[in-house]
Design a protein around this motif. Structure first.
Motif, short mmCIF file in Angstrom:
data_model
loop_
_atom_site.label_atom_id
_atom_site.label_comp_id
_atom_site.label_asym_id
_atom_site.label_seq_id
_atom_site.Cartn_x
_atom_site.Cartn_y
_atom_site.Cartn_z
N ASP A 1 0.82 -1.22 0.00
CA ASP A 1 0.00 0.00 0.00
C ASP A 1 0.85 1.26 0.00
O ASP A 1 0.52 2.25 -0.64
CB ASP A 1 -0.91 0.01 1.24
CG ASP A 1 -2.15 -0.84 1.03
OD1 ASP A 1 -2.53 -1.05 -0.13
OD2 ASP A 1 -2.72 -1.30 2.03
N SER A 2 1.96 1.22 0.74
CA SER A 2 2.82 2.42 0.79
C SER A 2 3.33 2.76 -0.60
O SER A 2 3.31 3.92 -1.02
CB SER A 2 4.03 2.20 1.70
OG SER A 2 3.62 2.07 3.02
N ARG B 1 1.11 -6.75 -3.33
CA ARG B 1 0.60 -7.04 -1.99
C ARG B 1 -0.45 -5.99 -1.58
O ARG B 1 -1.26 -6.22 -0.69
CB ARG B 1 1.78 -6.97 -1.02
CG ARG B 1 1.43 -7.25 0.41
CD ARG B 1 2.62 -6.87 1.27
NE ARG B 1 3.73 -7.78 1.10
CZ ARG B 1 4.17 -8.58 2.07
NH1 ARG B 1 3.61 -8.53 3.24
NH2 ARG B 1 5.18 -9.38 1.87
N ARG C 1 9.36 -6.70 -7.16
CA ARG C 1 10.11 -7.95 -7.37
C ARG C 1 9.25 -9.14 -7.79
O ARG C 1 9.80 -10.18 -8.14
CB ARG C 1 10.91 -8.28 -6.13
CG ARG C 1 10.08 -8.51 -4.87
CD ARG C 1 10.96 -8.66 -3.65
NE ARG C 1 10.19 -8.85 -2.44
CZ ARG C 1 10.73 -8.92 -1.23
NH1 ARG C 1 12.03 -8.80 -1.07
NH2 ARG C 1 9.97 -9.10 -0.16
N LYS C 2 7.93 -8.98 -7.72
CA LYS C 2 7.04 -10.07 -8.12
C LYS C 2 6.17 -9.64 -9.30
O LYS C 2 6.29 -8.50 -9.78
CB LYS C 2 6.12 -10.43 -6.95
CG LYS C 2 6.86 -11.10 -5.80
CD LYS C 2 5.87 -11.54 -4.74
CE LYS C 2 6.62 -12.14 -3.56
NZ LYS C 2 5.89 -11.93 -2.32
P1 NDP Z 1 4.19 -3.94 3.25
O1 NDP Z 1 4.97 -4.80 4.16
O2 NDP Z 1 2.72 -4.15 3.15
O3 NDP Z 1 4.76 -4.08 1.78
C1 NDP Z 1 6.12 -4.00 1.52
C2 NDP Z 1 6.36 -4.24 0.03
O4 NDP Z 1 7.74 -4.06 -0.22
C3 NDP Z 1 5.98 -5.65 -0.42
O5 NDP Z 1 5.42 -5.61 -1.70
C4 NDP Z 1 7.34 -6.35 -0.45
O6 NDP Z 1 7.47 -7.31 -1.47
C5 NDP Z 1 8.27 -5.23 -0.81
N1 NDP Z 1 9.61 -5.45 -0.25
C6 NDP Z 1 9.94 -5.74 1.03
N2 NDP Z 1 11.27 -5.83 1.15
C7 NDP Z 1 11.78 -5.61 -0.08
C8 NDP Z 1 13.09 -5.56 -0.60
N3 NDP Z 1 14.17 -5.75 0.17
N4 NDP Z 1 13.27 -5.30 -1.92
C9 NDP Z 1 12.20 -5.09 -2.72
N5 NDP Z 1 10.93 -5.10 -2.28
C10 NDP Z 1 10.73 -5.38 -0.98
O7 NDP Z 1 4.55 -2.45 3.71
P2 NDP Z 1 3.77 -1.07 3.42
O8 NDP Z 1 4.62 -0.01 3.99
O9 NDP Z 1 3.37 -0.98 2.03
O10 NDP Z 1 2.45 -1.18 4.31
C11 NDP Z 1 2.55 -1.37 5.74
C12 NDP Z 1 1.15 -1.35 6.34
O11 NDP Z 1 0.60 -0.03 6.25
C13 NDP Z 1 0.19 -2.27 5.61
O12 NDP Z 1 -0.66 -2.83 6.54
C14 NDP Z 1 -0.56 -1.34 4.70
O13 NDP Z 1 -1.85 -1.81 4.39
C15 NDP Z 1 -0.63 -0.07 5.54
N6 NDP Z 1 -0.75 1.11 4.70
C16 NDP Z 1 -1.99 1.54 4.40
C17 NDP Z 1 -2.17 2.64 3.62
C18 NDP Z 1 -3.53 3.08 3.31
O14 NDP Z 1 -4.47 2.34 3.53
N7 NDP Z 1 -3.72 4.27 2.81
C19 NDP Z 1 -1.04 3.38 3.06
C20 NDP Z 1 0.24 2.82 3.42
C21 NDP Z 1 0.35 1.72 4.21
P3 NDP Z 1 6.68 -8.71 -1.44
O15 NDP Z 1 5.26 -8.39 -1.78
O16 NDP Z 1 7.39 -9.50 -2.48
O17 NDP Z 1 6.85 -9.24 -0.05
#
Ligand code: NDP
Length: 347
Positions: A153-154, A179, A174-175
């Motif tokens: 989401d971020s 998510r 990367r996928k």
């Molecule tokens: P998330 O953990 O949900 O997502 C992180 C993303 O980054 C995933 O897609 C992950 O990939 C990818 N990632 C992680 N590590 C790496 C890496 N080393 N290299 C490349 N890609 C990587 O974090 P968010 O900050 O997006 O969200 C955190 C929480 O905050 C969630 O619950 C979200 O719903 C909430 N949120 C809500 C918002 C809203 O409703 N407006 C806005 C922002 C956040 P992979 O998918 O392959 O694991």
């Protein structure tokens, strides 16, 4: 015995300190030896903190907050907390150099850390085209081609927000699927300025004094390409800094410290938490500052109740630890029970 020890020196910690100091509680704030000032120390211009119409540099804002907290009597200690013991009426906080401090209450304002890619040039180019905060820095990327890394989401929120400024925004993930929640995905898919680069990871960030390009590796076939860019936003998640309180305080399923509703009361009496360490969503300087206020006010009420309970018992706490324990229990049982309930619901 101190009234309160505040751990953390971001907007939440300093705001809690300002309120606590103005209430004459002589707070101690432990600010970390190398990361004092929190995440804003890594930010350039802050333009969305009310009161600074021309903007203010992140570090300047933090120095002003520190000055304001000290002006009213906060003792700021530049040291790292290594251990805490939070159960019971006397909390102890052990630091690397200053020894062990005791207090009747503790406020955790330890913040969260942006997850990093872990690449060699990431630190060097931080603030020179690499950013972890679109709301903070998006404005500086007007008419540029930039990229956001991440698939949550971020990343969707940042990419969509950045299209207000940038001419084009790549999302590097990367996928081959995201998510992020469906609604956030749809919003990004429908935005003409956003292009997805699926199955790609950033393996290099290039540029002498500022970001000029990134090297991408395809996660399916291993091929590499260089993508010219004017900026890179890393949005791969945040990790609340909760390592000190594992096994002691209840956490939510998001990994932040659980608090009772809109309060700062944690699952242990006399322990409060504020800022990013309780907030998995908003993570702004101003929301953290507001949260610090809540923590200071909750802490003040707790100490007042404690004092009342002690006066009622008419037993000097220092002489009768058991009596003090009883007083603490009666003063804060309601807070602890409801915070614990909130934690269970969160989990
Ligand atoms: P998330 O953990 O949900 O997502 C992180 C993303 O980054 C995933 O897609 C992950 O990939 C990818 N990632 C992680 N590590 C790496 C890496 N080393 N290299 C490349 N890609 C990587 O974090 P968010 O900050 O997006 O969200 C955190 C929480 O905050 C969630 O619950 C979200 O719903 C909430 N949120 C809500 C918002 C809203 O409703 N407006 C806005 C922002 C956040 P992979 O998918 O392959 O694991």
């Amino acid at each position: 015995m101190r009234n309160v020890i505040i751990i953390g020196s971001g907007p939440a910690g300093y705001t809690a300190a300002i309120y606590a100091a103005r209430a004459n509680l002589k707070p101690v704030l432990i600010a970390s030896s190398v990361e004092a000032g929190g995440e804003l120390m890594n930010t350039t211009e802050v333009e969305n903190f009310p009161g600074f119409p021309q903007g203010i540099q992140g570090p300047d804002l933090m120095f002003k907050m520190q000055e304001q907290a000290e002006r009213f009597g906060t003792e700021v200690i530049l040291d790292d907390v290594t251990e805490v013991s939070l159960d019971g009426p006397v909390k102890t906080v052990t630091t690397g150099y200053s020894g062990t401090l005791e207090a009747r209450s503790v406020i955790f304002a330890t913040g969260s850390a942006y997850r990093k890619l872990g690449l060699a040039d990431e630190e060097r180019l931080s603030g020179r085209g690499i950013s972890w905060c679109a709301t903070c820095d998006g404005f500086f990327f007007k008419e540029k081609t930039i990229a956001v890394v991440g698939g949550g989401d971020s990343a969707m929120e940042e990419a969509t927000f950045l299209t207000r400024f940038a001419s084009k925004v790549y999302v590097i993930h990367r996928k081959d699927s995201l998510r992020a929640s469906k609604i956030m995905q749809e919003r990004a898919f429908q935005n003409e300025k956003i292009e997805f680069l699926w199955n790609n990871e950033v393996v290099g960030i290039n540029g002498e004094n500022a970001v000029e390009s990134v090297t991408l590796r395809n996660t399916v076939d291993g091929s590499e390409q260089v993508l010219p860019l004017g900026g890179l936003f890393v949005a791969i998640g945040n990790d609340p800094r909760v390592h000190l309180v594992h096994q002691q305080l209840e956490l939510t399923s998001d990994g932040v410290i659980a608090v009772d509703g809109r309060s700062s009361r944690t699952s242990l009496a006399g322990v409060f938490a504020a800022g990013d360490v309780i907030d998995p969503h908003y993570r702004q300087a101003i929301t953290a500052a507001a949260s610090g206020t809540v923590a200071a006010l909750d802490m003040e009420s707790y100490l007042a109740e404690l004092e009342q309970a002690e006066a009622h018992l008419d037993v000097p706490a220092e002489q009768e630890p058991e009596a003090e324990a009883e007083a603490v229990e009666s003063a804060s049982a309601r807070a602890a029970a409801s915070a614990s309930e909130a934690a269970t619901v969160g989990a």
